[in-house]
Design a protein around this motif. Structure first.
Motif, PDB file in Angstrom:
ATOM      1  N   ARG A   1       3.078  -4.570  10.768  1.00  0.00           N
ATOM      2  CA  ARG A   1       3.723  -3.517   9.983  1.00  0.00           C
ATOM      3  C   ARG A   1       2.675  -2.718   9.211  1.00  0.00           C
ATOM      4  O   ARG A   1       1.758  -3.286   8.617  1.00  0.00           O
ATOM      5  CB  ARG A   1       4.721  -4.160   9.019  1.00  0.00           C
ATOM      6  N   PRO A   2       2.780  -1.378   9.191  1.00  0.00           N
ATOM      7  CA  PRO A   2       1.804  -0.576   8.432  1.00  0.00           C
ATOM      8  C   PRO A   2       1.997  -0.749   6.930  1.00  0.00           C
ATOM      9  O   PRO A   2       3.105  -1.026   6.458  1.00  0.00           O
ATOM     10  CB  PRO A   2       2.106   0.856   8.878  1.00  0.00           C
ATOM     11  N   LYS A   3       0.915  -0.568   6.188  1.00  0.00           N
ATOM     12  CA  LYS A   3       0.992  -0.597   4.736  1.00  0.00           C
ATOM     13  C   LYS A   3       1.010   0.811   4.139  1.00  0.00           C
ATOM     14  O   LYS A   3       1.426   0.991   2.988  1.00  0.00           O
ATOM     15  CB  LYS A   3      -0.189  -1.383   4.153  1.00  0.00           C
ATOM     16  N   VAL A   4       0.539   1.762   4.907  1.00  0.00           N
ATOM     17  CA  VAL A   4       0.523   3.158   4.459  1.00  0.00           C
ATOM     18  C   VAL A   4       1.132   4.010   5.561  1.00  0.00           C
ATOM     19  O   VAL A   4       0.765   3.879   6.730  1.00  0.00           O
ATOM     20  CB  VAL A   4      -0.902   3.644   4.148  1.00  0.00           C
ATOM     21  N   VAL A   5       2.063   4.874   5.188  1.00  0.00           N
ATOM     22  CA  VAL A   5       2.695   5.788   6.138  1.00  0.00           C
ATOM     23  C   VAL A   5       2.576   7.216   5.617  1.00  0.00           C
ATOM     24  O   VAL A   5       2.893   7.484   4.451  1.00  0.00           O
ATOM     25  CB  VAL A   5       4.174   5.442   6.387  1.00  0.00           C
ATOM     26  N   TYR A   6       2.096   8.101   6.493  1.00  0.00           N
ATOM     27  CA  TYR A   6       2.057   9.534   6.208  1.00  0.00           C
ATOM     28  C   TYR A   6       3.151  10.211   7.024  1.00  0.00           C
ATOM     29  O   TYR A   6       3.180  10.100   8.252  1.00  0.00           O
ATOM     30  CB  TYR A   6       0.721  10.145   6.619  1.00  0.00           C
ATOM     31  N   LEU A   7       4.045  10.913   6.343  1.00  0.00           N
ATOM     32  CA  LEU A   7       4.999  11.792   7.012  1.00  0.00           C
ATOM     33  C   LEU A   7       4.511  13.215   6.841  1.00  0.00           C
ATOM     34  O   LEU A   7       4.371  13.702   5.708  1.00  0.00           O
ATOM     35  CB  LEU A   7       6.401  11.637   6.412  1.00  0.00           C
TER      36      LEU A   7
ATOM     37  N   VAL B   1      -5.056   1.280   1.048  1.00  0.00           N
ATOM     38  CA  VAL B   1      -4.354   0.182   1.726  1.00  0.00           C
ATOM     39  C   VAL B   1      -4.263  -1.041   0.817  1.00  0.00           C
ATOM     40  O   VAL B   1      -3.223  -1.710   0.750  1.00  0.00           O
ATOM     41  CB  VAL B   1      -5.067  -0.170   3.047  1.00  0.00           C
ATOM     42  N   ASP B   2      -5.341  -1.326   0.104  1.00  0.00           N
ATOM     43  CA  ASP B   2      -5.368  -2.518  -0.759  1.00  0.00           C
ATOM     44  C   ASP B   2      -4.719  -2.287  -2.110  1.00  0.00           C
ATOM     45  O   ASP B   2      -4.568  -3.237  -2.892  1.00  0.00           O
ATOM     46  CB  ASP B   2      -6.828  -2.950  -0.982  1.00  0.00           C
ATOM     47  N   GLY B   3      -4.330  -1.059  -2.415  1.00  0.00           N
ATOM     48  CA  GLY B   3      -3.856  -0.737  -3.758  1.00  0.00           C
ATOM     49  C   GLY B   3      -2.470  -1.226  -4.081  1.00  0.00           C
ATOM     50  O   GLY B   3      -2.106  -1.345  -5.253  1.00  0.00           O
ATOM     51  N   ALA B   4      -1.649  -1.515  -3.064  1.00  0.00           N
ATOM     52  CA  ALA B   4      -0.269  -1.938  -3.300  1.00  0.00           C
ATOM     53  C   ALA B   4       0.261  -2.588  -2.026  1.00  0.00           C
ATOM     54  O   ALA B   4      -0.446  -2.703  -1.011  1.00  0.00           O
ATOM     55  CB  ALA B   4       0.592  -0.754  -3.719  1.00  0.00           C
ATOM     56  N   ASP B   5       1.530  -2.994  -2.067  1.00  0.00           N
ATOM     57  CA  ASP B   5       2.156  -3.577  -0.873  1.00  0.00           C
ATOM     58  C   ASP B   5       2.533  -2.513   0.146  1.00  0.00           C
ATOM     59  O   ASP B   5       2.786  -2.829   1.307  1.00  0.00           O
ATOM     60  CB  ASP B   5       3.400  -4.368  -1.283  1.00  0.00           C
ATOM     61  N   GLY B   6       2.594  -1.266  -0.288  1.00  0.00           N
ATOM     62  CA  GLY B   6       2.918  -0.186   0.629  1.00  0.00           C
ATOM     63  C   GLY B   6       2.821   1.151  -0.074  1.00  0.00           C
ATOM     64  O   GLY B   6       2.988   1.235  -1.300  1.00  0.00           O
ATOM     65  N   ALA B   7       2.516   2.185   0.703  1.00  0.00           N
ATOM     66  CA  ALA B   7       2.419   3.535   0.139  1.00  0.00           C
ATOM     67  C   ALA B   7       3.020   4.516   1.136  1.00  0.00           C
ATOM     68  O   ALA B   7       2.730   4.456   2.339  1.00  0.00           O
ATOM     69  CB  ALA B   7       0.968   3.902  -0.159  1.00  0.00           C
ATOM     70  N   LEU B   8       3.848   5.412   0.630  1.00  0.00           N
ATOM     71  CA  LEU B   8       4.487   6.443   1.451  1.00  0.00           C
ATOM     72  C   LEU B   8       4.065   7.806   0.911  1.00  0.00           C
ATOM     73  O   LEU B   8       4.285   8.105  -0.262  1.00  0.00           O
ATOM     74  CB  LEU B   8       6.004   6.292   1.401  1.00  0.00           C
ATOM     75  N   LEU B   9       3.458   8.623   1.778  1.00  0.00           N
ATOM     76  CA  LEU B   9       2.957   9.928   1.373  1.00  0.00           C
ATOM     77  C   LEU B   9       3.602  11.002   2.237  1.00  0.00           C
ATOM     78  O   LEU B   9       3.525  10.940   3.470  1.00  0.00           O
ATOM     79  CB  LEU B   9       1.431   9.996   1.499  1.00  0.00           C
ATOM     80  N   LEU B  10       4.207  12.003   1.595  1.00  0.00           N
ATOM     81  CA  LEU B  10       4.905  13.076   2.300  1.00  0.00           C
ATOM     82  C   LEU B  10       4.184  14.404   2.099  1.00  0.00           C
ATOM     83  O   LEU B  10       3.867  14.767   0.972  1.00  0.00           O
ATOM     84  CB  LEU B  10       6.342  13.221   1.791  1.00  0.00           C
TER      85      LEU B  10
END
Length: 567
Positions: free
Chosen positions: A467-473, A410-419
């Motif tokens: 708003r979420p900072k990390v999203v898992y699809l 969460v703290d590593g960037a402004d946002g992360a998207l993982l698929l």
């Protein structure tokens, strides 16, 4: 005087070798191995396993894959049944002949009926799965082809098993001259097992990996159709780039050449767009992973990447591939005011990279993300671009392992998207195991951190709160997400209680069989429509919009962009 005739005693005839046996015992017949009849329990259990192989799993299977699944599954059941029968015969003696005849008669009547019923049910289940996933129904003639492939597969496996048993008896025959018979058979079994494993691992597996490596190396040196050397200096391999075009590899060349044109971006945005930046480091671009990461950052400085509104670091799949619909979605959203960077760590497909050496993806993700973050952190906080991270499949494993914990991610960037995260991902596993009570494993809720899971990307349009900072699809039918070793012996939580919408209610867990079915689902996990299996593509629009939408972005914009990418 009478002569007395003396007769000599009769000479005994030679004793037959069977004279020492009781009258009721007959010498054992010479055992047949390769041509022995079928096992009664093996046929019974093999038929049950064969029928269960037609039960549905996550994804529909094409006819030849279903045939192989059925044949292998039947062989597994036959082997288990034959082993149990041999064990019972060892301690209880053989079955009485009249009982065996009755049992064979019962099997001869019930097995064809049972198989016919499950063939009909299996076809119904497969058609239902295809409709559920938005696919065209398969022709009914596939049933005959499936049966043919299954019988051929079972026969080949049975012949191999008989030959191995014949080899075991041959070794035991040699050993029993020196040791007791039980020890001879144990030694023979051990020798055949070791030789079989050596042949399988040293010849089949090693050659398979070697062949995959050679094939992937050839593919990596090629260039996809329509991919040409960029004429823009904002691309690696283009004018002024410190990275040569030839060193990028096939997927790197596709990455840098796949950006939409400025006219396309302008037409969608309805305002003047800028040319997007795409930078890549191939395996041949530098000697070490650290040198490749530093080279990419130098490219970012050369092209002015840190002056853009958003920077996205992509951890690719095993071959170095990044889905072009994923990258284009972010460029369309920001009208080209973006810089996308990635770096190759292998040219093997993700399966081979995952089963081989997972440290490569971790080292690459750590090097590139670390180098970009270090350079980004030197900028004044108010002047920094948004820093986004992306990973798909094996790439998610590299990302998560780089940060180690959900908090660090969460703290590593402004946002992360993982698929499509894998079962081995450390942060994903921790988040799933410690999810809020009542939330399902396929859509876990973790209120302690700004992390959101979605088995359907459209769910992300209705989020409330921060708003979420990390999203898992993670698609409900993605076997990459749900495959794990414990499927062998344990019913998975995603088949307990309420199920995700795409998972058929006809699916049930069977020890060993479900594991084998999900493993086979991996083969065709990319051959289904978007939003199912391991296919995400335009779904990432909703993911980016949930994490870091540009100013004024609306749900209607997401719908327009998804429609554009799907065309």
């Amino acid at each position: 005087m009478r002569m007395q005739v003396v007769t000599s005693p009769p000479i005994p005839s030679p004793r037959r070798t069977t004279d020492h046996l009781p009258a009721t015992v007959t010498p054992p017949a010479r055992r047949r191995i390769a041509s022995a009849g079928l096992s009664l329990a093996g046929v019974a259990l093999g038929a049950v396993f064969y029928c269960l192989s037609f039960t549905p799993s996550l994804l529909p299977r094409v006819w030849f894959l279903q045939g192989m699944v059925a044949g292998v599954t039947a062989a597994m059941g036959y082997g288990l049944g034959a082993a149990l029968e041999a064990l019972v015969r060892r301690f209880r003696g053989p079955m009485r002949p009249h009982i065996a005849r009755i049992a064979w008669a019962v099997l001869a009547i019930t097995v064809p009926v049972l198989v016919a019923v499950f063939l009909w049910l299996g076809n119904h289940w497969q058609q239902d799965l295809r409709i559920r996933l938005g696919m065209e129904p398969a022709p009914d003639t596939d049933i005959a082809r499936t049966v043919s492939v299954s019988l051929l597969t079972f026969t080949v496996l049975l012949v191999i098993a008989r030959l191995l048993r014949l080899a075991t008896h041959g070794c035991a025959f040699l050993f029993r001259r020196a040791v007791p018979v039980p020890a001879a058979y144990c030694a023979g079994t051990l020798v055949v097992a070791v030789l079989s494993y050596t042949a399988f691992d040293g010849l089949l597996v090693a050659n398979l990996f070697a062949m995959a490596d050679r094939s992937a190396a050839v593919v990596n040196n090629g260039t996809g159709n329509g991919v040409t050397v960029p004429v823009s200096g904002l691309r690696s391999g283009g004018p002024g780039s410190a990275v040569s075009w030839d060193s990028l590899g096939r997927q790197g060349r596709a990455f840098v050449a796949g950006a939409p044109s400025t006219d396309e971006l302008t037409a969608f945005a309805g305002r003047p767009a800028v040319e997007p930046i795409r930078l890549y480091g191939g395996l041949a671009s530098a000697l070490t992973v650290e040198d490749r990461a530093r080279l990419v950052v130098r490219e970012m400085d050369r092209t002015g990447a840190f002056d853009r509104s958003v920077i996205a670091v992509f951890t690719p799949t095993g071959t170095g591939w990044v889905d072009n619909k994923v990258t284009r979605s972010l460029e369309y959203m920001y009208a080209g005011d973006s810089a996308l960077v990635s770096m190759q760590y292998s040219y093997l497909p993700s399966f081979f990279a995952f089963m081989g050496d997972r440290s490569e993806v971790v080292d690459a993700a750590d090097a590139l993300i670390g180098a970009v973050r270090d350079r980004w952190a030197t900028m004044p906080a108010g002047d920094r671009p948004r820093l986004l991270l992306f990973g798909e499949s094996l790439g998610t494993y590299g990302m998560e392992t780089t940060f180690g914990t959900p908090e660090a991610l969460v703290d590593g960037a402004d946002g992360a998207l993982l698929l499509g995260p894998t079962f081995a991902n450390p942060a994903h596993r921790e988040l799933t195991e410690n999810r809020a009570a009542g939330s399902p494993v396929w859509d876990p809720h973790y209120p302690q951190l700004p992390i959101e899971f979605a088995d359907d990307a459209t769910e992300l349009r209705d989020l409330t709160g921060p708003r979420p900072k990390v999203v898992y699809l993670q698609n409900a039918t993605d076997p990459v997400v749900w495959w794990s070793w414990d499927l062998l012996w344990q019913k998975p939580q995603w088949l307990i209680g309420k199920r995700a919408a795409d998972v058929t209610p006809d699916m049930h867990w069977y020890p060993g069989i479900t594991f084998w079915q999900i493993t086979c689902d991996l083969v065709f996990s990319n051959k289904v429509p978007t939003g199912h299996g391991h296919v995400y593509k335009s779904e990432t629009v909703d993911g980016w919009a949930a994490i870091a939408p540009p100013p004024g972005w609306t749900t209607q914009d997401s719908l327009r962009l998804r429609a554009l990418l799907d065309r």
